[in-house]
Design a protein around this motif. Structure first.
Motif, PDB file in Angstrom:
ATOM      1  N   ALA A  25       5.816  -9.482  -0.177  1.00  0.00           N
ATOM      2  CA  ALA A  25       5.163  -8.356  -0.843  1.00  0.00           C
ATOM      3  C   ALA A  25       5.159  -8.471  -2.358  1.00  0.00           C
ATOM      4  CB  ALA A  25       5.839  -7.046  -0.435  1.00  0.00           C
ATOM      5  N   GLN A  72      -1.689  -6.408  -6.756  1.00  0.00           N
ATOM      6  CA  GLN A  72      -0.731  -6.222  -5.671  1.00  0.00           C
ATOM      7  C   GLN A  72      -0.745  -4.772  -5.178  1.00  0.00           C
ATOM      8  OE1 GLN A  72       0.747  -8.484  -4.129  1.00  0.00           O
ATOM      9  NE2 GLN A  72       2.282  -7.446  -2.876  1.00  0.00           N
ATOM     10  N   LYS A  73      -0.825  -3.845  -6.112  1.00  0.00           N
ATOM     11  CA  LYS A  73      -0.879  -2.431  -5.735  1.00  0.00           C
ATOM     12  C   LYS A  73      -2.146  -2.134  -4.943  1.00  0.00           C
ATOM     13  CE  LYS A  73      -0.548   2.220  -7.717  1.00  0.00           C
ATOM     14  NZ  LYS A  73      -0.406   3.012  -8.957  1.00  0.00           N
ATOM     15  N   SER A  98      -1.883  -3.713  -1.523  1.00  0.00           N
ATOM     16  CA  SER A  98      -0.980  -2.938  -0.685  1.00  0.00           C
ATOM     17  C   SER A  98      -1.693  -1.710  -0.128  1.00  0.00           C
ATOM     18  CB  SER A  98       0.243  -2.507  -1.496  1.00  0.00           C
ATOM     19  OG  SER A  98       1.097  -1.695  -0.724  1.00  0.00           O
TER      20      SER A  98
END
Length: 440
Positions: free
Chosen positions: A87, A136-137, A140
């Protein structure tokens, strides 16, 4: 980046060259990146093994990964780090500007690629870190949305403006029976068309969504195996920044079970539970409709009121179970005596039945059906070990001679039936004959 918008982060640097580590720390400081409780957000590891251990303990926000380490090199380094911290965004650092290597690193799971010679170029490292965190946010969030869309029970599909399917969730393929590879690129209207909706139905749908409005409705679709199912469908247009429609999102539910339940409830509300014949409510509705039609056409109809003769002794001697089976057999025979599908055989309750002949040419036509019913009912009934012989008395009222309203026709047919009882049972009487007898 404005100081008010900066948030504390931790950066794991896996780099075996202390000189390069110093350059990275300098660039991190120049980029204004900071950690919680201290100025230096950098966590250092000089080998892949130490870096994997540090990632597991420190839970960094971003990883700067050198592809040439004492215990690992190349794309295998990225793959190992990605497996350890799936992650966490990874920015690959190399000593050379190799685009093929960069592409391979991205395919292996890296977020970005940066040659060490670019570190001082216009805040390259700071931008790469900030962009990696934002991506990445977003990724996600997309994974969360994707998981939610794939988990819902409703079928969801996305099409382009030409109605070609670009994506569908597992529920859609489960409902329709088509696999993902079979639906992508196809037109759902052609693929699922059951033939139950006409061209005007689909034209109305398209007229709604092409002007940017949401369309909601119900239709019958066809599965891959050819079976049909009832569907509740909502189609929403999706517009781009230019204001034009680029995609359509359709949400579909299989409502076959609900429709079947609704139909069953409606059926039970309008039919006798023992014989499955129309009950008094449905009979009245059909009689109202038939009366309206014969009034318009200046036609004729007949209402026949039936009561079984000596049915009570059957219940008293053989029991109500046998009596119920007898009533079901009577219902079947009565159905076989009416000439048209438009006619109705109904059970009012007990051993009382009504036959509606929705359209006849003359009263004599009702007499023909009455004689047919008398013959059918008088044939012996074989129910288990029992041979039962009964008869029925029939009263007939004809529109318009014997009444022009529902209640009047039913009442006069009932009255005629009682006179048939008095006449010896196992026979029929018209209501008009009673009037003539009274006058005489």
């Amino acid at each position: 980046m404005n100081k008010s918008t900066r948030r504390p982060i931790s950066i794991l640097v896996i780099e075996d060259d202390p000189g390069d580590l110093g350059l990275i720390r300098t660039n991190v400081r120049l980029a204004g990146l900071r950690s919680m409780g201290q100025d230096d957000p950098v966590i250092w590891a000089s080998t892949l093994a130490d870096g994997m251990a540090a990632a597991a303990v420190s839970k960094p926000d971003v990883i700067l990964l050198d592809l040439s380490l004492p215990d690992s090199s190349g794309i295998a380094t990225v793959e190992a780090m990605r497996a350890t911290a799936p992650a966490v965004p990874i920015i690959v650092l190399t000593g050379q500007d190799d685009h093929q290597l960069a592409e391979a690193a991205l395919h292996a799971g890296a977020q970005d690629y940066l040659a060490k010679g670019q570190l001082f170029q216009q805040d390259a490292l700071g931008r790469a870190i900030r962009h990696a965190l934002v991506r990445q946010k977003l990724e996600s969030r997309l994974r969360l949305f994707d998981a939610a869309l794939n988990a819902v029970a409703s079928g969801i599909m996305i099409t382009d403006v030409t109605a070609a399917i670009t994506w569908a969730n597992p529920a859609f393929t489960e409902i329709t029976g088509f696999t993902m590879s079979e639906v992508v690129g196809r037109n759902p209207g052609a693929m699922l068309n059951s033939g139950k909706q006409d061209r005007r139905f689909y034209e109305g749908m398209w007229q709604t969504i092409l002007v940017g409005r949401v369309w909601t409705g119900e239709l019958v679709n066809r599965r891959k195996n050819g079976s049909h199912f009832d569907a509740a469908l909502t189609i929403s247009p999706v517009t781009g920044g230019d204001g034009n429609i680029h995609h359509f999102v359709a949400v579909m539910q299989d409502i076959s079970a609900r429709k079947a339940t609704d139909e069953r409830v409606q059926h039970l509300a309008h039919h006798d539970q023992l014989t499955d014949l129309p009950n008094r409510m449905l009979l009245s509705d059909r009689l109202f409709q038939s009366l309206a039609q014969v009034r318009r056409e200046q036609g004729t109809l007949a209402v026949m009121f039936l009561d079984l003769d000596d049915f009570k002794p059957v219940n008293d001697t053989l029991g109500h179970d046998i009596g119920d089976l007898l009533l079901k057999e009577v219902a079947l025979r009565l159905r076989g005596c009416v000439p048209r599908n438009s006619d109705t055989v109904a059970r009012l309750g007990g051993d009382e039945f009504v036959v509606l002949l929705a359209q006849i040419d003359q009263a004599a036509d009702a007499a023909v059906v009455a004689r047919k019913i008398l013959t059918a009912v008088m044939r012996p009934f074989v129910i288990g070990p029992h041979h039962i012989t009964i008869s029925t008395s029939i009263g007939i009222a004809v529109y318009p001679q014997h009444g022009d309203e529902v209640s009047g026709l039913l009442k006069n047919a009932d009255t005629a039936m009682y006179h048939a009882k008095k006449a010896g049972r196992g026979c029929y009487r018209f209501f008009r004959e009673l009037a003539e007898t009274t006058r005489a």
